[in-house]
Motif scaffolding. Sequence first.
Motif, PDB file in Angstrom:
ATOM      1  N   MET A  61     -50.455 -68.668 -40.434  1.00 10.70           N
ATOM      2  CA  MET A  61     -49.222 -68.924 -40.662  1.00 10.70           C
ATOM      3  C   MET A  61     -48.399 -68.600 -39.306  1.00 10.70           C
ATOM      4  O   MET A  61     -47.494 -69.170 -38.961  1.00 10.70           O
ATOM      5  N   ASP A  62     -48.745 -67.628 -38.513  1.00 12.00           N
ATOM      6  CA  ASP A  62     -48.016 -67.462 -37.312  1.00 12.00           C
ATOM      7  C   ASP A  62     -48.399 -68.594 -36.315  1.00 12.00           C
ATOM      8  O   ASP A  62     -47.344 -68.968 -35.543  1.00 12.00           O
ATOM      9  N   SER A  63     -49.331 -69.052 -36.456  1.00 14.26           N
ATOM     10  CA  SER A  63     -49.744 -70.278 -35.629  1.00 14.26           C
ATOM     11  C   SER A  63     -48.813 -71.589 -35.839  1.00 14.26           C
ATOM     12  O   SER A  63     -48.116 -72.136 -35.204  1.00 14.26           O
ATOM     13  N   LEU A  64     -48.447 -71.928 -37.149  1.00 12.82           N
ATOM     14  CA  LEU A  64     -47.449 -72.854 -37.844  1.00 12.82           C
ATOM     15  C   LEU A  64     -46.259 -72.483 -37.416  1.00 12.82           C
ATOM     16  O   LEU A  64     -45.525 -73.328 -36.706  1.00 12.82           O
ATOM     17  N   LYS A  65     -45.673 -71.185 -37.433  1.00 13.10           N
ATOM     18  CA  LYS A  65     -44.471 -70.830 -36.980  1.00 13.10           C
ATOM     19  C   LYS A  65     -44.162 -71.039 -35.577  1.00 13.10           C
ATOM     20  O   LYS A  65     -43.191 -71.425 -34.965  1.00 13.10           O
ATOM     21  N   MET A  66     -45.476 -70.943 -34.655  1.00 13.92           N
ATOM     22  CA  MET A  66     -45.155 -71.094 -33.273  1.00 13.92           C
ATOM     23  C   MET A  66     -45.130 -72.525 -32.774  1.00 13.92           C
ATOM     24  O   MET A  66     -44.315 -72.710 -31.862  1.00 13.92           O
ATOM     25  N   ILE A  67     -45.635 -73.267 -33.730  1.00 16.80           N
ATOM     26  CA  ILE A  67     -45.509 -74.871 -33.498  1.00 16.80           C
ATOM     27  C   ILE A  67     -44.099 -75.094 -33.469  1.00 16.80           C
ATOM     28  O   ILE A  67     -43.596 -75.941 -32.632  1.00 16.80           O
ATOM     29  N   TYR A  68     -43.296 -74.678 -34.606  1.00 17.10           N
ATOM     30  CA  TYR A  68     -41.865 -74.793 -34.779  1.00 17.10           C
ATOM     31  C   TYR A  68     -41.093 -74.259 -33.608  1.00 17.10           C
ATOM     32  O   TYR A  68     -40.127 -74.677 -32.873  1.00 17.10           O
ATOM     33  N   THR A  69     -41.588 -72.907 -33.143  1.00 12.87           N
ATOM     34  CA  THR A  69     -40.814 -72.336 -32.070  1.00 12.87           C
ATOM     35  C   THR A  69     -40.989 -73.164 -30.614  1.00 12.87           C
ATOM     36  O   THR A  69     -39.824 -73.146 -29.912  1.00 12.87           O
ATOM     37  N   LEU A  70     -42.285 -73.576 -30.599  1.00 11.85           N
ATOM     38  CA  LEU A  70     -42.387 -74.453 -29.368  1.00 11.85           C
ATOM     39  C   LEU A  70     -41.497 -75.625 -29.260  1.00 11.85           C
ATOM     40  O   LEU A  70     -41.170 -76.072 -28.228  1.00 11.85           O
ATOM     41  N   HIS A  71     -41.335 -76.200 -30.440  1.00 14.00           N
ATOM     42  CA  HIS A  71     -40.259 -77.519 -30.377  1.00 14.00           C
ATOM     43  C   HIS A  71     -38.756 -76.855 -30.458  1.00 14.00           C
ATOM     44  O   HIS A  71     -37.959 -77.761 -30.603  1.00 14.00           O
ATOM     45  N   GLY A  72     -38.404 -75.460 -30.502  1.00 21.78           N
ATOM     46  CA  GLY A  72     -37.122 -75.175 -30.760  1.00 21.78           C
ATOM     47  C   GLY A  72     -36.417 -75.579 -32.150  1.00 21.78           C
ATOM     48  O   GLY A  72     -35.251 -75.623 -32.208  1.00 21.78           O
ATOM     49  N   LEU A  73     -37.465 -75.608 -33.209  1.00 23.69           N
ATOM     50  CA  LEU A  73     -36.851 -76.021 -34.504  1.00 23.69           C
ATOM     51  C   LEU A  73     -36.715 -74.845 -35.340  1.00 23.69           C
ATOM     52  O   LEU A  73     -37.623 -73.837 -35.189  1.00 23.69           O
ATOM     53  N   PRO A  74     -35.752 -75.041 -36.436  1.00 17.56           N
ATOM     54  CA  PRO A  74     -35.592 -73.994 -37.277  1.00 17.56           C
ATOM     55  C   PRO A  74     -36.940 -74.167 -38.294  1.00 17.56           C
ATOM     56  O   PRO A  74     -37.522 -75.273 -38.372  1.00 17.56           O
ATOM     57  N   LEU A  75     -37.343 -73.230 -38.795  1.00 18.87           N
ATOM     58  CA  LEU A  75     -38.548 -73.098 -39.804  1.00 18.87           C
ATOM     59  C   LEU A  75     -38.395 -73.835 -41.222  1.00 18.87           C
ATOM     60  O   LEU A  75     -37.146 -73.671 -41.599  1.00 18.87           O
ATOM     61  N   PRO A  76     -38.990 -74.792 -41.736  1.00 15.77           N
ATOM     62  CA  PRO A  76     -38.851 -75.274 -43.020  1.00 15.77           C
ATOM     63  C   PRO A  76     -38.949 -73.939 -43.895  1.00 15.77           C
ATOM     64  O   PRO A  76     -39.425 -72.996 -43.463  1.00 15.77           O
ATOM     65  N   ASP A  77     -38.601 -74.405 -45.347  1.00 14.23           N
ATOM     66  CA  ASP A  77     -38.678 -73.110 -46.552  1.00 14.23           C
ATOM     67  C   ASP A  77     -40.116 -72.776 -46.538  1.00 14.23           C
ATOM     68  O   ASP A  77     -41.105 -73.583 -46.106  1.00 14.23           O
ATOM     69  N   ALA A  78     -40.436 -71.832 -47.415  1.00 17.52           N
ATOM     70  CA  ALA A  78     -41.571 -71.040 -47.361  1.00 17.52           C
ATOM     71  C   ALA A  78     -42.701 -72.127 -48.065  1.00 17.52           C
ATOM     72  O   ALA A  78     -43.745 -71.945 -47.620  1.00 17.52           O
ATOM     73  N   SER A  79     -42.344 -72.720 -49.126  1.00 19.88           N
ATOM     74  CA  SER A  79     -43.380 -73.503 -49.764  1.00 19.88           C
ATOM     75  C   SER A  79     -43.742 -74.702 -48.905  1.00 19.88           C
ATOM     76  O   SER A  79     -44.878 -74.838 -48.888  1.00 19.88           O
TER      77      SER A  79
END
Length: 235
Positions: A61-79
């Motif tokens: 999960m931290d890896s997936l969140k990092m992909i969004y961080t690298l793109h400077g994008l907000p996270l989608p919802d939890a599901s």
Amino acid sequence: MDINMPKPPLATLLDAVLFDLDGVIVDTAHLHFLAWRHVAEKNGLTLSKAQNESLKGLSRMDSLKMIYTLHGLPLPDASTLEAMATEKNHWYVDALKTLSAKDILPGVLNLLETLRTHHIKTAVASSSKNAKTILAHIGLQDAFDTIVDGWSIEKSKPDPEVFLKAAERLHARPEHTLVIEDALSGIQAARAAGMCVLGVGSHEQLGVADAVVLSLNAFHLEDFVQRFCPNKGER
Ligand code: B16
Ligand code: MG
């Protein structure tokens, strides 16, 4: 050190060696990259090899969140995040089926043999929840004294939990414990645990380790231990 002085036996300096799994024992790091790139592209994102470096050692999960961080994008919802992580894992677990003993990275078996000869304890210390499956695929499920994996920890690297837990199980003193890692997050975790640390990979990425080798084939345990273990803290 006076070169005429007798060298202390290895086991008095080193209690245990903790092996990271992905990228140290077997090159599943590349399969993680392909799986994440597949999921990223399906969701309109990209993932380069260079960006993938900062995912290494992090939990799924931290890896997936990092992909969004690298793109400077907000996270989608939890599901949505859960669905993406599940899809990545399906892709990855499917790719793991091709693994066998031939995929054990160079130098690993020789080092395990040396450690056994010197009565030094060993562990796998991995963020992966697939660690036991991978070890079974490559025939090393019984080769270590203990396995601490993604199911055994609350916080993934760079938190030191995985390494401290492994050392505790082996009754090893942290400053007399060597960690072998291919990820910057893992080297930071080993440092935070007060352990000596060898990086496997490029010096440019892993230079904060005590020493870096391109492959464990090029690693000389005795020389390293005489020089760096026990860990004397920050150098
Ligand atoms: P999983 P390691 C880590 O394993 C990988 O480096 C990292 O890329 C991965 O996200 C993590 O395991 C979780 O893996 O999705 O299989 O639970 O390098 O700590 O052995
Ligand atoms: Mg790794």
